[in-house]
Design an enzyme around this catalytic site. Sequence first.
Site, PDB file in Angstrom:
ATOM      1  CG  ASN A   1      19.074  14.728 -15.609  1.00 37.15           C
ATOM      2  OD1 ASN A   1      19.320  14.200 -14.534  1.00 37.15           O
ATOM      3  ND2 ASN A   1      19.504  15.945 -15.906  1.00 37.15           N
TER       4      ASN A   1
ATOM      5  NE  ARG B   1      22.457  14.338 -15.117  1.00 41.13           N
ATOM      6  CZ  ARG B   1      22.980  14.986 -16.151  1.00 41.13           C
ATOM      7  NH1 ARG B   1      23.395  14.346 -17.218  1.00 41.13           N
ATOM      8  NH2 ARG B   1      23.076  16.299 -16.141  1.00 41.13           N
TER       9      ARG B   1
END
Length: 88
Positions: free
Chosen positions: A36, A18
């Site tokens: 996520n 990320r």
Amino acid sequence: MQAARFVVSGVVQGVWYRASTRERAVALGLVGHARNQTDGSVEVVAAGSAAALGALEAWLWQGPPAATVEAVTRTPCAVPPTEDFVTG
């Protein structure tokens, strides 16, 4: 401005996926988020030029060095209501 939702699966959590996606998206001038998911995938919603979205999609297949990407799916979506690219 165009927007797309990407779902990236494989070994993509716990490997700085990320944060690395945010860095790449910001460099490409995109806004959106990387999050996520409970199934182990990462959802990326991004908006910007078609060229920048294409470049991000190509990068998502690679990801950071510790990631192992198995699949990237892309679907159109609404432009996210943000002026930044965030992780969460």
